[in-house]
Scaffold this active site. Structure first.
Site, PDB file in Angstrom:
ATOM      1  N   TYR A 180     -17.132   1.217  -7.690  1.00 57.87           N
ATOM      2  CA  TYR A 180     -16.013   0.666  -8.446  1.00 57.87           C
ATOM      3  C   TYR A 180     -15.873  -0.835  -8.201  1.00 57.87           C
ATOM      4  CZ  TYR A 180     -11.269  -0.558  -9.762  1.00 57.87           C
ATOM      5  OH  TYR A 180     -10.177  -1.184 -10.314  1.00 57.87           O
ATOM      6  N   HIS A 204      -6.163 -11.791 -15.021  1.00 61.97           N
ATOM      7  CA  HIS A 204      -4.960 -11.328 -14.338  1.00 61.97           C
ATOM      8  C   HIS A 204      -4.043 -12.462 -13.886  1.00 61.97           C
ATOM      9  CE1 HIS A 204      -6.940  -7.487 -14.482  1.00 61.97           C
ATOM     10  NE2 HIS A 204      -5.944  -6.897 -13.837  1.00 61.97           N
ATOM     11  N   GLY A 226      -9.613  -0.724 -13.062  1.00 66.49           N
ATOM     12  CA  GLY A 226      -8.516   0.133 -13.492  1.00 66.49           C
ATOM     13  C   GLY A 226      -9.018   1.234 -14.403  1.00 66.49           C
ATOM     14  N   ASN A 276      -6.996  -7.697  -5.020  1.00 70.26           N
ATOM     15  CA  ASN A 276      -6.672  -6.283  -4.854  1.00 70.26           C
ATOM     16  C   ASN A 276      -6.137  -6.016  -3.450  1.00 70.26           C
ATOM     17  OD1 ASN A 276      -8.540  -3.196  -4.760  1.00 70.26           O
ATOM     18  ND2 ASN A 276      -6.550  -3.558  -5.648  1.00 70.26           N
ATOM     19  N   ARG A 327      35.756  -5.831  16.903  1.00 67.83           N
ATOM     20  CA  ARG A 327      35.557  -4.885  17.996  1.00 67.83           C
ATOM     21  C   ARG A 327      34.270  -4.067  17.858  1.00 67.83           C
ATOM     22  NH1 ARG A 327      38.725   0.421  18.069  1.00 67.83           N
ATOM     23  NH2 ARG A 327      40.083  -0.773  16.692  1.00 67.83           N
TER      24      ARG A 327
END
Length: 516
Positions: A55, A85, A62, A197, A295
């Site tokens: 890949y 991108h 994708g 990535n 407090r």
């Protein structure tokens, strides 16, 4: 402050090293052995990838992974993911967050599981050390296949394109590289996919958020001590016995820190001196127990302390991880396909961090209200106004700003982690929205500093209203002096926006000595 941080092979970045790189101008060096680990992974992938379908090396990205990419355009494939991108929108991410993102991306490559060439590692290191900050728009990531869009903007500059901030100006990358004598990287196998990535942007933003959140927590402790000094509270709410019987570390550490800051104070009361002996009062002039915002500080800030400890653990785990895909492992001689780019850990933690800081901000706002509200505190003029009541207004309008900003924090504290929207042709059918979560937390951090600045302005003004500076503890008196050097005592009405900004800068930049 100059100096060097040397990354050794198999070393884990610490929060101290990251803070030094980001805020102390230290330079990053990489040991030869660490670079050798990167080179080993690259060489293995170069050999292993032949005649295999992997890949992002010879497939599309994708949902396009079902399409083989021919050998003669494999380099173009890597350039295409970067250029296609780089589609972010919105304001540019400020330099400190960009630098943190680059450190986070470099840390991933140094794990030796990404299959990248060492020239990519070296150019990233040069960017970090020389103050070259890629232009990264804030919006674009869904935080699932990593911060694809924002990281693509970093990658764009690494190949010599796009724009960078350098010496305060936004300039073409090619021009800055030429000026600094640097060369853009060349694509070898999968450099385009490897840079884009991963979770580096959300992690980088998260780390800056964490560093600032630590400072805010300690300022919250200091402010709480000073407000209790102003109120002359009984001191047993900080006692080690009372807090020790509740089994939460954060509460116990908060109480211990308060005891360190209060040491030497002449304004706190001892219950055993006033209430545990002879006392004939029918209606007590001084409150037996102060309001919860005074407090219950250990109980309120204790969970904040614990959350920041957990956020540090998560973010350091993330930056010291290989968080891209595929994972290239020379030892097992295999390339593993999975989803280490998914940003759920960071997303979830940023949601928790912003909730914690919102609660801290709410506490500061309530303490501010105590100081401003004369019918509640019964010792100060309205709005710590040292002028003529009715004619002058003190910090009345400054409180508006603090209240408004606190309200925004409350709305922003709604979670992002559970707001997944499927996209990418449903390939990314469940996403983390981690960068959105980190960016919203960043806004909460900034808001918290604004409220805290106004709160400290009211604190020092209250000290002067009561003429009690000499009753403060030595440590809180030092803080009083430092704030007053920025924000002098005032009687007449003047605009306060510049003072708010100046006190904010002081709170963000000052390093507080750790109490415990």
């Amino acid at each position: 402050m100059k100096g060097t941080t040397i990354y050794q092979p198999d070393e884990k970045f610490t929060i101290g090293q990251i803070e030094a790189l980001l805020f102390e101008d230290k330079e990053l060096e990489i040991a030869t052995e660490a670079l050798a680990k990167v080179e080993t992974c690259y060489s293995f992938l170069q050999t292993f990838a032949k005649e295999k379908v992997i890949y992002g090396i010879n497939t599309g990205f994708g949902p396009m992974a079902q399409y083989r990419v021919e050998d003669d355009v494999l380099r173009q494939l890597q350039y295409n993911i970067i250029r296609s991108h780089a589609t972010g929108a919105g304001s540019p991410l400020p330099p400190v967050y960009v630098k943190a993102a680059m450190i986070a991306r470099l840390a991933t490559f140094l794990q030796g599981y990404s299959g990248v060439h060492t020239e990519l590692v070296e150019l990233l290191r040069q960017y970090i050390n020389r103050g070259i900050y890629p232009f990264i728009p804030e919006h674009g990531s869904v935080g699932a296949s990593g911060d694809l869009v924002q990281l693509a903007h970093i990658a764009l500059t690494l190949i010599g394109e796009g724009e960078v901030f350098y010496e305060g100006a936004l300039r073409p990358t090619a021009e800055v590289l030429k000026e600094t004598g640097l060369q853009p990287i060349e694509v070898h196998i999968r450099e385009g996919l490897s840079v884009t990535n991963g979770t580096a942007v959300m992690t980088g933003i998260g780390l800056v958020n964490l560093i600032y959140a630590r400072r805010l927590l300690h300022w919250g402790i200091v402010a709480s001590v000073m407000v209790n000094e102003i109120a002359s509270s009984y001191d047993d709410f900080m006692s080690p016995i009372l807090n020790g019987v509740k089994a939460h570390e954060g509460q116990q550490k908060t109480a211990a820190a308060m005891r360190c800051w209060i040491k030497g104070s002449q304004s706190m009361r001892k219950r055993e001196h006033e209430l545990f002996g002879q006392n004939d009062e029918k209606i007590f002039n001084h409150k037996v127990q102060p309001y919860y915002s005074l407090r219950c500080v250990p109980q309120v800030l204790g969970p904040v302390w614990d959350e920041l400890d957990n956020a540090e653990k998560v973010l350091l785990n993330e930056i010291n991880s290989a968080n891209d895909n595929p994972i290239v492992d020379p030892e097992s001689q295999y390339v593993y396909h999975g989803g280490n780019f998914h940003g759920d850990y960071v997303s979830f933690e940023m949601d928790k961090l912003k909730i914690a800081l919102t609660k801290l901000t709410m506490l500061a706002e309530r303490q501010l209200n105590y100081l401003c509200h004369d019918r509640i505190n019964e010792i100060l003029p309205p709005f710590v106004n040292m002028g003529v009541l009715g004619l002058n207004y003190g910090l009345q309008a400054s409180q508006f700003t603090a209240t408004s900003t606190t309200a925004e924090c409350q709305t922003l504290s709604n979670p992002m982690y559970v707001h997944s929207i499927p996209n990418n042709n449903d390939n990314q059918d469940i996403v983390s929205m981690g960068t959105n979560s980190a960016l919203i937390a960043k806004t909460v951090v900034e808001n918290s500093f604004q409220v805290m600045a106004i709160h400290f302005m009211a604190i020092v003004q209250a000290v002067d209203c009561l003429e009690m500076k000499e009753k403060l503890s030595p440590r809180t008196r030092n803080i009083y002096d430092e704030v007053r050097a920025i924000f002098p005592v005032f009687v007449e009405d003047t605009p306060k926006y510049k003072e708010i900004e100046a006190v904010m800068a002081y709170l963000k930049e000052k390093r507080i000595e750790k109490e415990i």
